[in-house]
Design an enzyme around this catalytic site. Structure first.
Site, PDB file in Angstrom:
ATOM      1  N   GLY A  66       6.573   3.804   4.776  1.00 55.75           N
ATOM      2  CA  GLY A  66       6.697   4.798   5.829  1.00 55.75           C
ATOM      3  C   GLY A  66       8.148   5.036   6.181  1.00 55.75           C
ATOM      4  O   GLY A  66       9.069   4.625   5.462  1.00 55.75           O
ATOM      5  N   GLY A  67       8.356   5.714   7.328  1.00 59.15           N
ATOM      6  CA  GLY A  67       9.707   6.073   7.728  1.00 59.15           C
ATOM      7  C   GLY A  67      10.573   4.872   8.043  1.00 59.15           C
ATOM      8  O   GLY A  67      11.759   4.850   7.756  1.00 59.15           O
ATOM      9  N   PHE A  68       9.972   3.803   8.652  1.00 62.13           N
ATOM     10  CA  PHE A  68      10.761   2.654   9.083  1.00 62.13           C
ATOM     11  C   PHE A  68      10.396   1.370   8.352  1.00 62.13           C
ATOM     12  O   PHE A  68      10.885   0.305   8.697  1.00 62.13           O
ATOM     13  CB  PHE A  68      10.603   2.435  10.595  1.00 62.13           C
ATOM     14  CG  PHE A  68      11.208   3.525  11.417  1.00 62.13           C
ATOM     15  CD1 PHE A  68      12.536   3.881  11.255  1.00 62.13           C
ATOM     16  CD2 PHE A  68      10.455   4.217  12.350  1.00 62.13           C
ATOM     17  CE1 PHE A  68      13.101   4.886  12.018  1.00 62.13           C
ATOM     18  CE2 PHE A  68      11.015   5.223  13.114  1.00 62.13           C
ATOM     19  CZ  PHE A  68      12.351   5.560  12.939  1.00 62.13           C
ATOM     20  N   GLY A  69       9.508   1.405   7.384  1.00 59.76           N
ATOM     21  CA  GLY A  69       9.155   0.170   6.700  1.00 59.76           C
ATOM     22  C   GLY A  69       8.024   0.341   5.722  1.00 59.76           C
ATOM     23  O   GLY A  69       7.615   1.455   5.393  1.00 59.76           O
ATOM     24  N   LEU A 117       0.821  -1.220   0.000  1.00 54.77           N
ATOM     25  CA  LEU A 117       0.000   0.000   0.000  1.00 54.77           C
ATOM     26  C   LEU A 117       0.848   1.260   0.000  1.00 54.77           C
ATOM     27  O   LEU A 117       0.432   2.311  -0.477  1.00 54.77           O
ATOM     28  CB  LEU A 117      -0.917   0.011   1.231  1.00 54.77           C
ATOM     29  CG  LEU A 117      -1.965  -1.102   1.311  1.00 54.77           C
ATOM     30  CD1 LEU A 117      -2.700  -1.033   2.641  1.00 54.77           C
ATOM     31  CD2 LEU A 117      -2.940  -1.006   0.157  1.00 54.77           C
ATOM     32  N   LYS A 155       1.970  -3.137   8.805  1.00 53.66           N
ATOM     33  CA  LYS A 155       3.211  -2.376   8.677  1.00 53.66           C
ATOM     34  C   LYS A 155       4.375  -3.243   9.127  1.00 53.66           C
ATOM     35  O   LYS A 155       4.421  -3.702  10.274  1.00 53.66           O
ATOM     36  CB  LYS A 155       3.140  -1.106   9.520  1.00 53.66           C
ATOM     37  CG  LYS A 155       4.387  -0.229   9.444  1.00 53.66           C
ATOM     38  CD  LYS A 155       4.198   1.038  10.270  1.00 53.66           C
ATOM     39  CE  LYS A 155       5.411   1.951  10.204  1.00 53.66           C
ATOM     40  NZ  LYS A 155       5.228   3.169  11.028  1.00 53.66           N
ATOM     41  N   ASP A 184       5.584  13.766  15.034  1.00 53.61           N
ATOM     42  CA  ASP A 184       5.809  13.630  13.587  1.00 53.61           C
ATOM     43  C   ASP A 184       4.513  13.878  12.820  1.00 53.61           C
ATOM     44  O   ASP A 184       4.129  13.097  11.946  1.00 53.61           O
ATOM     45  CB  ASP A 184       6.356  12.240  13.260  1.00 53.61           C
ATOM     46  CG  ASP A 184       7.060  12.202  11.906  1.00 53.61           C
ATOM     47  OD1 ASP A 184       7.219  11.094  11.345  1.00 53.61           O
ATOM     48  OD2 ASP A 184       7.440  13.276  11.392  1.00 53.61           O
TER      49      ASP A 184
END
Length: 699
Positions: free
Chosen positions: A474-477, A471, A493, A590
């Site tokens: 993101g910042g970490f995955g 989909l 996620k 964030d």
């Protein structure tokens, strides 16, 4: 406007404005309209060709295609240019005597000049339309269907469309550019805007505007010989009169003794003005004049600034200079701290510090563009201009040597680490310690009351069809689409890697959002902490993240104003819940469009709590390391002591992006428009905030 432009000037402007307004506060009447030479009927068109070209002894050239002018008037209108003509304006210009000596006083298309063979048409529907040589639309009066009967150029130089009763439907006097002529009133809400230069008529880039107040301050002059007042590209407001030629008779701002150096662009960008003389800062290694024989045009950096590496940035220090406009960004710091703040800010071009007598505490200004400095005997200002260290300069060569030393040092360190890792005993020890830490972390989450469902890695592989439908990222995955056994659609996620930051983000997200529930927060259904796998299972939100809806130029992904208003309120409600209604205050840290999801009804939900911070209710602030996304970070991060207000600042940036339909930073735009916050400040000072609002009627 410069703080040195003292109140006497405004008093002078107010006085002269009131005097002339008594002579000219009226709209034109039917008696001022006349036919014969200066009137055109409907269904008439003109082509920009068959020019009249006039040469003067001083070398200047004017090229005209007259459309309307008559014996009673000092004015004409038509296609106009000066110099070597490649583009033209449709303009009203002053003519004098038997020989035309044109000076443009109004134009319809100053920001979009046309070429030869462009057409102007007064249509049968009463709309005056300008099209370029290829037929493309340029400008119109938008008066189609408003009962226009004809067009007339009055003896005052006012281009008018009027109906059968001789009533005005549209007039050029209501749309001033950079000139006022006798009989014209600059009403409240209208402005004179200077052009970029003598040969570039555009007001996009012109630095100066003159606006009237709602109390009735107007600036117009009626006299014989003809006169006009013009706000020049250099910021000077001058009055010109005809004395066998156009002659400057007054510089209004200079009347009060205001020196040349007080103008923001007296010496162009980066120039230093001293007693009317212009120079560049530093040496030729740092800056050079844009044109050697015209120092007033400013200076350019020998090595342009880049944001790739702050290690290549240095400062050129200036003493005993002041700046035409000072707006404090940070208060109560010393000069070194001011410079450090500038180094951390890519858009900052200089650190300007205004200090007290002790030279310890002061105010810091971090401008994103630098105009002229002025020499002064006051010892309250210090300025440090950010410069790029040129590779071939002495300082640049030293910097390169420093980089090579750092690189060699890093290579040596890596080699040492590699040798250490080949020791079998060390590898085994690290593996055992790591395994123990993971087991402690997994067991820790199971002992927190109210935790969401714990899934096995195999269950989530089945649910996502082995993570096939991505989909987004993101910042970490990455985030994948999936379905649980009961048919519930989910978003999974997968956090990449097993490093300290990944584990910390994972635990923070599970602890934070796993224990709270709110309609404007994304619901965490479950998690997986198995061996090296760290996964979070969320409710599926069908319309994705907010950024694709507000950054896109497509009509299909455009949001109505009502939807945008609701999204803003939803985000505010979610933040209010985190800050005020939870057992512990939760600071998200964030907030940005990528972390706002929209469901099928465009309800906004805050997501991604991987950087969040929990603080007790009795704590008013917390000390933590800087975290978040550049462009959304509040100034409080400079001190590392923050409160929940850092989320409010980020929310404010997101609101601006929603209203303006653009990103906070867009590198493809001109330098002065790259940073939305700087552009917002500039438009606010000019009273033109509406320029930034996205036009929803066009979507």
């Amino acid at each position: 406007m410069s703080p040195y432009l003292n109140y006497n000037i405004f008093f002078f402007l107010f006085t002269i404005a009131l005097f002339f307004s008594c002579l000219s506060q009226y709209r034109i009447s039917s008696s001022q309209l006349y036919d014969e030479y200066a009137t055109a009927n409907l269904s008439t068109s003109w082509i920009n060709n068959g020019f009249e070209r006039i040469y003067y002894d001083n070398g200047s050239i004017f090229t005209l295609k007259p459309i309307l002018y008559g014996s009673k008037s000092n004015y004409g209108c038509g296609f106009y240019c000066n110099g070597t003509c490649k583009t033209y304006l449709f303009a009203v210009f002053i003519v004098r005597g038997d020989v035309m000596t044109p000076e443009a006083v109004w134009s319809a298309n100053r920001n979009n000049p046309v070429r030869e063979n462009a057409t102007l048409e007064l249509t049968s529907q009463g709309d005056l339309v300008l099209r370029d040589y290829d037929g493309s639309f340029v400008w119109s009066t938008s008066t189609a269907g408003m009962s226009v009967a004809a067009m007339n150029l009055t003896e005052l130089g006012n281009l008018v469309l009027y109906d059968a009763n001789k009533s005005v439907v549209w007039q050029s006097f209501d749309h001033p550019t950079d000139v006022l002529v006798p009989g014209q009133i600059l009403v409240s809400g209208k402005s004179l805007t200077s052009s970029v230069s003598e040969t570039n008529w555009s007001d996009e880039g012109g630095l100066y505007t003159l606006s009237m107040t709602s109390e009735g301050l107007v600036a117009s002059i009626r006299s014989d010989p003809p006169q006009y007042m013009k706000l020049g590209f250099d910021g000077h407001l001058r009055i010109f009169a005809w004395v066998e030629n156009w002659v400057e008779i007054n510089d209004i701002f200079a009347k009060d003794g205001m020196g040349l150096c007080h103008y923001p662009m007296a010496c162009g960008k980066y120039g230093i003005c001293s007693y009317g003389q212009c120079s560049c800062p530093g040496t030729q290694e740092n800056f050079r004049q844009i044109i050697d024989r015209q120092p007033n045009l400013g200076c350019s950096q020998v090595a342009p600034l880049t944001c790739d590496s702050s290690i290549d940035h240095s400062f050129l220090n200036l003493e005993n200079v002041t700046y035409f406009g000072f707006i404090a960004d940070i208060i109560g710091i010393d000069m070194n701290t001011c410079k450090e703040a500038c180094l951390r800010n890519c858009s900052c071009k200089a650190a300007i510090w205004r200090h007290e007598s002790n030279r310890i505490n002061g105010e810091c200004y971090l401008p994103s563009q630098v105009f002229s400095f002025m020499n002064t005997n006051e010892h309250t200002f210090s300025a440090s201009i950010k410069v790029q260290i040129a590779p071939n300069s002495d300082k640049g060569k030293k910097q390169q040597k420093k980089k090579w030393r750092l690189l060699r040092s890093k290579v040596g360190t890596i080699a040492g680490i590699f040798c250490a890792f080949i020791i079998i005993g060390t590898i085994v020890s690290i593996w055992v310690r790591k395994k123990t830490t993971e087991e402690i972390e997994e067991n820790y989450l199971d002992h927190i009351p109210g935790m969401p469902t714990r899934f096995s890695y195999q269950e989530l592989e089945i649910a996502t069809n082995i993570f096939v439908n991505k989909l987004g990222e993101g910042g970490f995955g990455s985030v994948f689409d999936g379905f649980l056994k009961d048919g519930t659609r989910i978003a999974v996620k997968c956090l990449d890697g097993i490093g300290h930051m990944i584990k910390k983000s994972f635990v923070a997200e599970v602890e934070t959002i796993g224990l709270i529930h709110h309609v404007n927060l994304v619901k965490l259904i479950g998690f997986c902490a198995e061996n090296s796998h760290r996964l979070l299972v969320y409710e599926y939100i069908c319309n994705g993240s907010l950024d694709k809806w507000i950054y896109s130029s497509s009509r299909d992904t455009s949001l109505e104003w009502s939807s945008r208003r609701k999204i803003i309120l939803d985000i505010a409600k979610g933040l209010s819940y985190l800050h005020e209604d939870c057992r512990q205050k939760i600071i998200h840290l964030d907030i940005k469009p990528q972390n706002i999801l929209l469901d099928e009804n465009y309800n906004a939900k805050i997501t991604d709590f991987g950087l969040s911070k929990l603080i007790d209710r009795n704590q008013s602030r917390v000390v933590t390391t800087m975290r978040g996304t550049p462009g959304y970070l509040a100034p409080e991060w400079l001190s590392a002591v923050i409160t929940e207000k850092v989320d409010v600042y980020s929310f404010g940036v997101v609101v601006l992006e929603i209203l303006c339909g653009r990103k906070n930073f867009e590198q493809a735009k001109p330098e002065e428009e790259m940073h939305l916050l700087s552009l917002f400040k500039k438009k606010a000072e000019e009273g033109r905030l509406s320029d930034l609002i996205e036009d929803m009627e066009m979507k």
